[in-house]
Design a protein around this motif. Structure first.
Motif, short mmCIF file in Angstrom:
data_model
loop_
_atom_site.label_atom_id
_atom_site.label_comp_id
_atom_site.label_asym_id
_atom_site.label_seq_id
_atom_site.Cartn_x
_atom_site.Cartn_y
_atom_site.Cartn_z
N SER A 87 4.43 -19.26 -0.31
CA SER A 87 4.06 -20.15 -1.41
C SER A 87 4.32 -19.47 -2.75
N GLU A 88 4.33 -20.25 -3.81
CA GLU A 88 4.58 -19.68 -5.14
C GLU A 88 3.42 -18.82 -5.61
N LYS A 89 2.20 -19.34 -5.44
CA LYS A 89 1.01 -18.61 -5.84
C LYS A 89 -0.05 -18.76 -4.76
N THR A 90 -0.70 -17.66 -4.42
CA THR A 90 -1.73 -17.68 -3.38
C THR A 90 -3.08 -17.29 -3.98
N VAL A 91 -4.07 -18.12 -3.78
CA VAL A 91 -5.42 -17.85 -4.30
C VAL A 91 -6.19 -17.03 -3.28
N ILE A 92 -6.85 -15.98 -3.75
CA ILE A 92 -7.72 -15.16 -2.91
C ILE A 92 -9.06 -15.01 -3.62
N THR A 93 -10.15 -15.21 -2.91
CA THR A 93 -11.48 -15.14 -3.53
C THR A 93 -11.81 -13.71 -3.96
N PHE A 94 -12.81 -13.59 -4.81
CA PHE A 94 -13.27 -12.29 -5.28
C PHE A 94 -13.69 -11.43 -4.09
N ALA A 95 -14.48 -12.04 -3.18
CA ALA A 95 -14.95 -11.32 -1.99
C ALA A 95 -13.78 -10.97 -1.07
N GLY A 96 -12.80 -11.89 -0.94
CA GLY A 96 -11.63 -11.64 -0.10
C GLY A 96 -10.80 -10.49 -0.63
N CYS A 97 -10.66 -10.42 -1.96
CA CYS A 97 -9.90 -9.34 -2.59
C CYS A 97 -10.62 -8.01 -2.40
N PHE A 98 -11.95 -8.02 -2.56
CA PHE A 98 -12.77 -6.82 -2.34
C PHE A 98 -12.58 -6.31 -0.92
N SER A 99 -12.68 -7.23 0.06
CA SER A 99 -12.56 -6.85 1.48
C SER A 99 -11.19 -6.27 1.79
N GLN A 100 -10.14 -6.92 1.26
CA GLN A 100 -8.79 -6.44 1.54
C GLN A 100 -8.57 -5.05 0.96
N MET A 101 -9.01 -4.83 -0.29
CA MET A 101 -8.87 -3.50 -0.90
C MET A 101 -9.63 -2.46 -0.11
N TYR A 102 -10.85 -2.82 0.33
CA TYR A 102 -11.69 -1.88 1.07
C TYR A 102 -10.99 -1.40 2.34
N PHE A 103 -10.45 -2.34 3.12
CA PHE A 103 -9.84 -1.96 4.40
C PHE A 103 -8.47 -1.30 4.22
N ILE A 104 -7.74 -1.65 3.15
CA ILE A 104 -6.49 -0.95 2.85
C ILE A 104 -6.79 0.53 2.59
N LEU A 105 -7.83 0.79 1.79
CA LEU A 105 -8.21 2.16 1.47
C LEU A 105 -8.78 2.88 2.69
N LEU A 106 -9.55 2.15 3.51
CA LEU A 106 -10.15 2.75 4.71
C LEU A 106 -9.05 3.22 5.67
N PHE A 107 -8.14 2.31 6.01
CA PHE A 107 -7.09 2.67 6.97
C PHE A 107 -6.07 3.64 6.36
N GLY A 108 -5.77 3.45 5.06
CA GLY A 108 -4.83 4.36 4.39
C GLY A 108 -5.39 5.76 4.28
N GLY A 109 -6.66 5.89 3.87
CA GLY A 109 -7.30 7.20 3.76
C GLY A 109 -7.42 7.88 5.11
N THR A 110 -7.80 7.11 6.13
CA THR A 110 -7.91 7.67 7.49
C THR A 110 -6.56 8.18 7.98
N GLU A 111 -5.50 7.43 7.70
CA GLU A 111 -4.17 7.85 8.13
C GLU A 111 -3.74 9.15 7.45
N CYS A 112 -4.09 9.31 6.17
CA CYS A 112 -3.75 10.54 5.45
C CYS A 112 -4.32 11.76 6.18
N PHE A 113 -5.59 11.70 6.54
CA PHE A 113 -6.25 12.83 7.21
C PHE A 113 -5.78 12.96 8.67
N LEU A 114 -5.54 11.83 9.31
CA LEU A 114 -5.13 11.84 10.72
C LEU A 114 -3.76 12.48 10.89
N LEU A 115 -2.83 12.17 10.01
CA LEU A 115 -1.49 12.78 10.08
C LEU A 115 -1.57 14.28 9.87
N GLY A 116 -2.49 14.71 8.98
CA GLY A 116 -2.71 16.14 8.78
C GLY A 116 -3.25 16.80 10.03
#
Length: 314
Positions: A87-116
């Motif tokens: 779609s041209e523009k996708t609406v995401i709620t405040f809570a949805g954006c918070f949740s997505q950022m949280y899990f991106i950082l959770l899995f991304g941060g975990t991967e950084c340490f796990l690869l080490g």
């Protein structure tokens, strides 16, 4: 700051590649295929390692955890990204954006340490094979796994809570494919200088330090490989190390450029491409690099397949 009192934004709009509508349709098809292959590839690794008792050793249990992280990382980013591309523009709620950022950082941060941790495991196995059973015993393995996941949770909790404590009073258009920290931070109606110092320091500790330790481990591993008497063994080991380093450099390099300076001077399109490198390509490449090139994994997969065939036969 109290978000409830100072924020007028209740939802965000993800723009994706809306400036290139023709490109979006083509990317949707490509990304859908990549997403499905990523899920299938990592799911196969999880199932094979879980069911095959002979693979219940640190090297493969680290790999199992990495595949769980990659599945989670892809599941958090890719479905929303596909919606954005359709779609041209996708609406995401405040809570949805918070949740997505949280899990991106959770899995991304975990991967950084796990690869080490995985690089340390290979270093101990190749450079100190005689002491490896003691160096990487079950207790040490569990500590490294627990540290990786707990660190990811702490990073996600601190950073996401801090970002969303800023007031957002408009505009609400996120010029990105997902709710990652840098594009969301640009919309904050407040001085984010302290957060940027934290982001700089945090990225050095979470991304740069593990990456440098991995490079150091591989330098030591390469010196050990050079001492191998077998030419075939050296070539195979070099090939494996080169593949691992390619994946690791792609992940850490692009993550570092994105998060070291959240309000960096990169263009929005450049930031989107860098984001795709660690959110799209790394989860796709890791199963190929760590498993399909591994003879033990292939043997275990064939063994499980044969067992399934035999069950159907009888």
């Amino acid at each position: 700051m109290k978000r409830q009192n100072q924020s007028s934004v209740v939802e965000f709009i993800l723009l994706g590649f809306s400036n290139f509508p023709e490109l979006q349709r083509q990317l949707f098809q490509v990304f859908l295929v990549i997403y499905l292959v990523t899920l299938i590839g990592n799911a196969i690794i999880i199932v094979v390692i879980s069911l095959e008792q002979s693979l219940h050793v640190p090297m493969y249990l680290f790999l199992l955890n990495l595949s769980v992280v990659e599945v989670g990382f892809s599941a958090v980013i890719m479905p929303e990204m596909l919606v954005v591309l359709s779609s041209e523009k996708t609406v995401i709620t405040f809570a949805g954006c918070f949740s997505q950022m949280y899990f991106i950082l959770l899995f991304g941060g975990t991967e950084c340490f796990l690869l080490g941790a995985m690089a340390y495991d290979r270093f101990a196995a190749i450079c100190h094979p005689l002491s490896y059973p003691v160096t990487m015993n079950k207790r040490v393995f569990m500590k490294l796994i627990t540290f990786s996941w707990v660190s990811g949770i702490i990073v996600a909790t601190v950073q996401t809570t801090w970002v969303f404590s800023f007031p957002f009073c408009g505009p609400n258009e996120i010029n990105h494919l997902s709710c990652e920290t840098p594009p969301v931070l640009e919309l904050a109606c407040a001085d984010t200088f302290l957060f940027e110092i934290y982001a700089f320091t945090g990225t050095i500790l979470i991304v740069m330090v593990p990456f440098l330790l991995i490079l150091l481990s591989y330098v030591r591993i390469l010196f050990s490989i050079l001492k191998m008497p077998s030419t075939t063994g050296r070539q195979k080991a070099f090939s494996t190390c080169a593949s691992h380093l390619t994946s690791v450099t792609l992940f850490y390099g692009t993550a570092n450029m994105t998060y070291l300076q959240p309000k960096s001077g990169y263009s929005p399109e450049t930031k989107k491409l860098m984001s795709l490198a660690y959110s799209l390509l790394t989860p796709l490449l890791n199963p190929l690099i760590y498993s399909l090139r591994n003879s033990e994994m292939k043997r275990a997969l064939m063994k499980l397949w044969q067992r399934k065939v035999d069950l159907h036969t009888f």
